[in-house]
Scaffold this motif. Sequence first.
Motif, PDB file in Angstrom:
ATOM      1  N   ASP A  93      46.985  16.942   8.561  1.00  8.12           N
ATOM      2  CA  ASP A  93      46.327  15.737   9.065  1.00  8.12           C
ATOM      3  C   ASP A  93      45.357  15.175   8.030  1.00  8.12           C
ATOM      4  O   ASP A  93      44.600  15.913   7.410  1.00  8.12           O
ATOM      5  N   TYR A 125      40.292  10.224  12.328  1.00  2.00           N
ATOM      6  CA  TYR A 125      40.954  11.526  12.185  1.00  2.00           C
ATOM      7  C   TYR A 125      41.731  11.859  13.443  1.00  2.00           C
ATOM      8  O   TYR A 125      41.136  11.892  14.524  1.00  2.00           O
ATOM      9  N   PRO A 126      43.017  12.134  13.376  1.00  2.39           N
ATOM     10  CA  PRO A 126      43.838  12.016  12.168  1.00  2.39           C
ATOM     11  C   PRO A 126      44.134  10.554  11.854  1.00  2.39           C
ATOM     12  O   PRO A 126      44.311   9.763  12.773  1.00  2.39           O
ATOM     13  N   ALA A 127      44.187  10.231  10.577  1.00  5.06           N
ATOM     14  CA  ALA A 127      44.446   8.858  10.146  1.00  5.06           C
ATOM     15  C   ALA A 127      45.937   8.685   9.846  1.00  5.06           C
ATOM     16  O   ALA A 127      46.567   9.592   9.308  1.00  5.06           O
ATOM     17  N   THR A 128      46.472   7.528  10.200  1.00 13.75           N
ATOM     18  CA  THR A 128      47.885   7.242   9.913  1.00 13.75           C
ATOM     19  C   THR A 128      47.993   6.593   8.529  1.00 13.75           C
ATOM     20  O   THR A 128      46.993   6.097   7.995  1.00 13.75           O
ATOM     21  N   PRO A 129      49.207   6.554   7.959  1.00  9.72           N
ATOM     22  CA  PRO A 129      49.378   5.849   6.678  1.00  9.72           C
ATOM     23  C   PRO A 129      48.926   4.394   6.769  1.00  9.72           C
ATOM     24  O   PRO A 129      48.444   3.818   5.801  1.00  9.72           O
ATOM     25  N   LYS A 130      49.056   3.788   7.950  1.00 10.17           N
ATOM     26  CA  LYS A 130      48.624   2.401   8.123  1.00 10.17           C
ATOM     27  C   LYS A 130      47.111   2.260   7.937  1.00 10.17           C
ATOM     28  O   LYS A 130      46.639   1.303   7.325  1.00 10.17           O
ATOM     29  N   HIS A 131      46.347   3.216   8.488  1.00 12.98           N
ATOM     30  CA  HIS A 131      44.897   3.199   8.269  1.00 12.98           C
ATOM     31  C   HIS A 131      44.591   3.286   6.779  1.00 12.98           C
ATOM     32  O   HIS A 131      43.719   2.602   6.270  1.00 12.98           O
ATOM     33  N   LYS A 184      48.980  15.313   1.019  1.00 14.73           N
ATOM     34  CA  LYS A 184      50.217  15.219   1.823  1.00 14.73           C
ATOM     35  C   LYS A 184      51.445  15.069   0.961  1.00 14.73           C
ATOM     36  O   LYS A 184      51.476  14.210   0.090  1.00 14.73           O
TER      37      LYS A 184
END
Lengths: 343, 343
Positions: free
Chosen positions: A53, A114-120, A343
């Motif tokens: 994450d 948290y958790p952050a997405t790729p969009k964030h 990641k």
Amino acid sequence: MTSEIVTTGISEPDTQKIPYDLKNFKLSKILSNNTSRKTVVVVGSFPDLSEDDLALIILEKSAFTEENVSTDSKKSFFANLTTVENDLLNNIYGSFRCFPSENDLNGIKTTVVYPATPKHIQKYSMRPKFIIRETPELYEEVTLPFLTKSQFSLDWVYNILEHKQELERIVSEDPDPANGFVLVPDLKWDGKAVETLYLLAITHQRNIKSLRDLNASHIPLLKNIRESGIKAIQEKYGIEESRLRIYFHYQPSFYHLHIHFNPLSNEAPGIFCEKSHLLDTVISNLEMVSDYYKKATLSFVAYEGQELLDIYRKKGVISGPLNEKNGKSEVDEPNAKKLKLDK
Amino acid sequence: MTSEIVTTGISEPDTQKIPYDLKNFKLSKILSNNTSRKTVVVVGSFPDLSEDDLALIILEKSAFTEENVSTDSKKSFFANLTTVENDLLNNIYGSFRCFPSENDLNGIKTTVVYPATPKHIQKYSMRPKFIIRETPELYEEVTLPFLTKSQFSLDWVYNILEHKQELERIVSEDPDPANGFVLVPDLKWDGKAVETLYLLAITHQRNIKSLRDLNASHIPLLKNIRESGIKAIQEKYGIEESRLRIYFHYQPSFYHLHIHFNPLSNEAPGIFCEKSHLLDTVISNLEMVSDYYKKATLSFVAYEGQELLDIYRKKGVISGPLNEKNGKSEVDEPNAKKLKLDK
């Protein structure tokens, strides 16, 4: 920038537990560092919780308050000076670095996703921008087909115009189908501080996508928005015409004609000359040449990652080779450390 | 308790003594408070030294450094967290106020002018700005006579063009008397960081005061500046055309035609749409209408205290009554405490 995040806990008391300890954060990458605004955005992880994450953290130094500089207050900068480093002393000028002991002065606003997405992560990554010189031919050949194909739904705009949404937010309205409009607060505005006032006038006419569609027949519409908008703002917020910036964006963020209103003192996002066009200039242009916007070269800015930029790049309109791997240059990331994401 | 003073002058050791103790400062007025940039400017005095002398103090929070957020560093934000206040916790979003114990994070740049003159104080006072819609008639009747009468000397410009000054700073030059120009760094640029590059192209032609004097006969000059300027910047600084903002100011700060070049990533002062005009737009306008700038309404911004603003105000062009006492409105001083100067 943080519109979806509400930052004051005026709502009901939190019952959620904080799932992470900031002390355990492990940095992967600095996404951006704004040295003027004193904000930095980092991405990393909490290895004690999960290896996978990602955590996005935004740090922002706090602005000074009156209490911080008042010399009557025990919490003031002056009363709480501990170390003072002297950088320079020259005639009447002195420069120092001071370290106050008072907590209120040292507060850092910390926002965690948290958790952050790729969009964030994409949203907060500094993306290089490019200027595209859009001739009338390029508009017809490239921009128009693209925006016709990829247009987002305008239902939210029609909901406002039809009073299905945001009715209570309307500042003023003229229902005339040809020259009428609705004046509403932009989402960027908190609706409170007059110094950051930000309103949008949205036309009732639905067939005008942007500046490019304007011609002399629209002058009455534009003048009506100008005069009525100024009058409403003066009456409701007490700001005079001579203190207002009234303008279009090109490209706009949605393709239904709308005009931005804010005070000159509000350094709102997107008011730079490569993006914004004063309403008065637009009216002057249409009075001079009735089909000015059919003939003009209009420059606009596109960001790395935007589909329209890629289309223009394939056409060879954007000059110069890019670093294909990440599409970034040094210019945009003066302070960013380029680390690989875990990641 | 007196504050401990450490001297960190990299220059020759200071022999001057610091004549004041910041702890004894007494505030009279907050001149301005920029909550985005986290700077505040105050004026007051050191009553233990003099009742009459004024002190101007500028406080600025420091920007984040890589070390501040690196999690390998013992000086990092994360390693030095003491108090963490939780403002909000909602789903994946958390908002906190954190107070690091590490001094490096808490440094405040402090600039002192003592004794300060009224000119220093005027310079740092936030002055309201107004937008003036200059029609061609108003230009002829008001602006042109004013600038003819009050024009500052252009000797410094001619010194550059004649190689009497700044010769070593010239980035590129075309000596042609009609279409030539000199490209030099603007004084705002430190000459080092490419991300803040700021150059000026100054024409060899001496009879063009501003945008208003341009007509279709100047298109070859403008295109030459565009092409040669871009080429020089690409060769010397590696910045592509598509990353450059190239523009005029109106009103300009001096009335000899010049064009600004900086990267889009540089949010330079004065690039707002009420002040700046892209060179590409200017060329497009002149190609469409040869005397465009003789016919156009051009808006520009004037600050409280500028003579030109007063002249327009007397003509009744600036709308709305001002608070005559101080010429300021709430809009420009959201956070400023209005205290009388002790003096």
